[in-house]
Write a protein that holds these residues in place. Structure first.
Motif, PDB file in Angstrom:
ATOM      1  N   ARG A 109      52.468  19.392  -3.176  1.00 21.15           N
ATOM      2  CA  ARG A 109      53.467  20.455  -3.205  1.00 21.15           C
ATOM      3  C   ARG A 109      53.991  20.616  -4.622  1.00 21.15           C
ATOM      4  O   ARG A 109      54.408  19.651  -5.244  1.00 21.15           O
ATOM      5  CB  ARG A 109      54.620  20.131  -2.253  1.00 21.15           C
ATOM      6  CG  ARG A 109      54.208  20.027  -0.788  1.00 21.15           C
ATOM      7  CD  ARG A 109      55.338  19.485   0.050  1.00 21.15           C
ATOM      8  NE  ARG A 109      54.905  19.194   1.417  1.00 21.15           N
ATOM      9  CZ  ARG A 109      55.531  18.377   2.239  1.00 21.15           C
ATOM     10  NH1 ARG A 109      56.650  17.760   1.829  1.00 21.15           N
ATOM     11  NH2 ARG A 109      55.070  18.156   3.458  1.00 21.15           N
ATOM     12  N   PHE A 110      53.975  21.841  -5.115  1.00 14.06           N
ATOM     13  CA  PHE A 110      54.352  22.109  -6.498  1.00 14.06           C
ATOM     14  C   PHE A 110      55.485  23.127  -6.544  1.00 14.06           C
ATOM     15  O   PHE A 110      55.689  23.901  -5.593  1.00 14.06           O
ATOM     16  CB  PHE A 110      53.144  22.646  -7.271  1.00 14.06           C
ATOM     17  CG  PHE A 110      52.014  21.669  -7.386  1.00 14.06           C
ATOM     18  CD1 PHE A 110      51.938  20.784  -8.453  1.00 14.06           C
ATOM     19  CD2 PHE A 110      51.017  21.620  -6.412  1.00 14.06           C
ATOM     20  CE1 PHE A 110      50.899  19.885  -8.548  1.00 14.06           C
ATOM     21  CE2 PHE A 110      49.975  20.713  -6.500  1.00 14.06           C
ATOM     22  CZ  PHE A 110      49.918  19.843  -7.573  1.00 14.06           C
ATOM     23  N   PRO A 111      56.234  23.141  -7.646  1.00 12.27           N
ATOM     24  CA  PRO A 111      57.292  24.142  -7.793  1.00 12.27           C
ATOM     25  C   PRO A 111      56.736  25.559  -7.671  1.00 12.27           C
ATOM     26  O   PRO A 111      55.592  25.829  -8.055  1.00 12.27           O
ATOM     27  CB  PRO A 111      57.838  23.869  -9.205  1.00 12.27           C
ATOM     28  CG  PRO A 111      57.443  22.461  -9.507  1.00 12.27           C
ATOM     29  CD  PRO A 111      56.156  22.225  -8.805  1.00 12.27           C
ATOM     30  N   ARG A 112      57.544  26.458  -7.151  1.00 12.38           N
ATOM     31  CA  ARG A 112      57.097  27.850  -6.988  1.00 12.38           C
ATOM     32  C   ARG A 112      56.785  28.505  -8.315  1.00 12.38           C
ATOM     33  O   ARG A 112      56.073  29.518  -8.361  1.00 12.38           O
ATOM     34  CB  ARG A 112      58.176  28.648  -6.244  1.00 12.38           C
ATOM     35  CG  ARG A 112      58.393  28.173  -4.810  1.00 12.38           C
ATOM     36  CD  ARG A 112      59.500  28.979  -4.140  1.00 12.38           C
ATOM     37  NE  ARG A 112      59.153  30.391  -4.048  1.00 12.38           N
ATOM     38  CZ  ARG A 112      58.441  30.916  -3.052  1.00 12.38           C
ATOM     39  NH1 ARG A 112      57.987  30.141  -2.084  1.00 12.38           N
ATOM     40  NH2 ARG A 112      58.196  32.206  -3.021  1.00 12.38           N
ATOM     41  N   SER A 113      57.301  27.952  -9.397  1.00  9.07           N
ATOM     42  CA  SER A 113      57.045  28.527 -10.726  1.00  9.07           C
ATOM     43  C   SER A 113      55.622  28.264 -11.213  1.00  9.07           C
ATOM     44  O   SER A 113      55.191  28.853 -12.206  1.00  9.07           O
ATOM     45  CB  SER A 113      58.044  27.957 -11.731  1.00  9.07           C
ATOM     46  OG  SER A 113      58.015  26.532 -11.720  1.00  9.07           O
ATOM     47  N   ILE A 114      54.878  27.374 -10.523  1.00  5.27           N
ATOM     48  CA  ILE A 114      53.489  27.091 -10.874  1.00  5.27           C
ATOM     49  C   ILE A 114      52.570  27.847  -9.927  1.00  5.27           C
ATOM     50  O   ILE A 114      52.734  27.774  -8.701  1.00  5.27           O
ATOM     51  CB  ILE A 114      53.188  25.580 -10.796  1.00  5.27           C
ATOM     52  CG1 ILE A 114      54.055  24.810 -11.782  1.00  5.27           C
ATOM     53  CG2 ILE A 114      51.715  25.302 -11.061  1.00  5.27           C
ATOM     54  CD1 ILE A 114      53.839  23.307 -11.732  1.00  5.27           C
ATOM     55  N   LYS A 115      51.619  28.573 -10.477  1.00  6.06           N
ATOM     56  CA  LYS A 115      50.632  29.261  -9.639  1.00  6.06           C
ATOM     57  C   LYS A 115      49.502  28.292  -9.332  1.00  6.06           C
ATOM     58  O   LYS A 115      48.824  27.813 -10.243  1.00  6.06           O
ATOM     59  CB  LYS A 115      50.111  30.505 -10.349  1.00  6.06           C
ATOM     60  CG  LYS A 115      51.165  31.595 -10.501  1.00  6.06           C
ATOM     61  CD  LYS A 115      50.559  32.884 -11.023  1.00  6.06           C
ATOM     62  CE  LYS A 115      51.599  33.989 -11.079  1.00  6.06           C
ATOM     63  NZ  LYS A 115      51.026  35.284 -11.525  1.00  6.06           N
TER      64      LYS A 115
END
Length: 392
Positions: A109-115
């Motif tokens: 799971r990654f921050p929404r700011s990373i595509k």
């Protein structure tokens, strides 16, 4: 039998952790064209350089990997990428879902700011008989601000940092643009697997500047493009002095094997460096089926001791070199998404020859007499596994 051997080998490895030691050399840089190429043969050195590049990013980071472990090293990369995105850097990320099936979903799971493009486990969709849609994403790429690029055999994880012998290169100069284009083409080809159809493609805003000494070759099964195999065979066929090749898994097709043996027969110094024992026992046994052909032609077979050598490199005639992600097997040469850089430069060839000599010092040469004296059990096992050659 292959499944049984794999299960037995996995059981024997369970719970066994031992200190690994092998000779290395510090990173080495040489000027190539209008830029510079740095070679890395120890994971810790490489990871430090990659993190430094990520931490220094100003505009954009393109990161692609096959295996990404949820350990201390993997978390270090995840944290650095998240921090870059938080300060406004555009971060694109690709990783292969199948290669990371055993990795915790929480880690993925990654921050929404990373595509993020998670290349799916099943890729054929409603076209199960279309062989072009079954390749895994086996590439390892990092591009930062169109100024720095990394490519090679290293996955991301603690074991690769200190226990595996691999090779990666850092590239600066005009050659970086082609590495960025390789990432962008894969992203745009597969982005609809992750994003809405309205999602904008990853656009290249700079014009290409050709770097004549550096070329990137990309296997793209979706487009039925496999130039890496041809690159190798063409270079080996032209060799007049030496062919020094390192690969983690050696399962060539007949034409590739013939190129090596023909070079040796015409007097070329052909050396093949492979693991004495890799992480895939079936691959090891099938590789042995080629040894008689190689040794009888005069190819020197070197078996790397005490550690897994995972490098995918070659250097020929003190001028031609390649470093990349493709092994010498069917999956890499005619199956998976792969990328190798081809560099024609005596300085880099000299650096890779020095790395090969370091590895050779930690290897045992297989002689014809030793091979001829192997027991009947080994011969029988090689015979039974021989039909698997075209599949691996």
């Amino acid at each position: 039998m292959a499944i049984g051997m794999t299960l037995v080998d996995s059981y024997r490895r369970r719970g066994k952790h031992r200190a690994v030691s092998f000779p290395t050399a510090p990173p080495s840089s040489v000027p190539v064209g209008d830029g510079e190429v740095t070679t890395y043969m120890f994971g810790t050195d490489l990871y430090d350089a990659m993190i430094a590049a990520i931490d220094g990013a100003q505009h954009q980071i393109l990161f692609e990997t096959y295996i990404w472990k949820a350990d201390e090293v993997g978390q270090r990369f995840k944290t650095a990428l998240g921090a870059a995105a938080a300060r406004g850097v555009e971060v694109y990320l690709i990783y292969d879902a199948f290669a990371n099936l055993v990795v915790s979903p929480r880690f993925q799971r990654f921050p929404r700011s990373i595509k993020v493009l998670r290349y799916p486990v099943y890729t054929a969709g409603w076209r199960p008989f279309d062989l072009r849609r079954y390749g895994r994403d086996h590439r390892k790429i990092l591009v930062v601000d169109e100024a720095i690029g990394f490519v090679g055999g290293y996955n991301i994880g603690e074991a690769y940092a200190t226990e595996w012998r691999d090779t990666h290169v850092r590239i600066t100069g005009p050659g970086v643009w082609d590495l960025k284009r390789a990432f962008a083409d894969f992203w745009n080809l597969n982005r609809r697997r992750r994003f809405r159809s309205s999602e904008r493609p990853l656009l290249l805003e700079t014009a290409s500047t050709w770097e004549p000494t550096i070329r990137f070759h990309r296997n793209v099964p979706r487009l039925w493009m496999f130039p890496i195999r041809a690159m190798y065979i063409e270079a080996i066929t032209r060799a007049s002095k030496n062919v020094w090749l390192t690969t983690a898994y050696f399962l060539p097709d007949p034409d590739f094997a013939e190129a090596l043996t023909s070079a040796a027969r015409r007097g070329v110094d052909v050396r093949l460096l492979i693991p004495a024992k890799s992480n895939h026992v079936v691959s090891d046994w099938i590789s042995r089926g080629y040894f008689s052909q190689l040794l009888s032609a005069g190819v020197k077979v070197l078996r790397y001791r005490d550690a897994m050598v995972h490098a995918k490199t070659a250097t020929i005639d003190g001028t031609w070199s390649t470093v990349g992600t493709a092994n010498i097997d069917r999956l890499s040469l005619t199956g998976n998404y792969e990328i190798n850089v081809e560099i024609i430069d005596p300085g880099l060839a000299g650096s890779l020859e020095q790395i090969f000599r370091v590895d050779e010092s930690n290897s045992l040469e297989l002689t014809e007499d030793e091979w001829a004296a192997r027991d009947i059990y080994r011969r029988f096992t090689e015979f039974l596994l021989n039909p698997l050659r075209p599949l691996l």
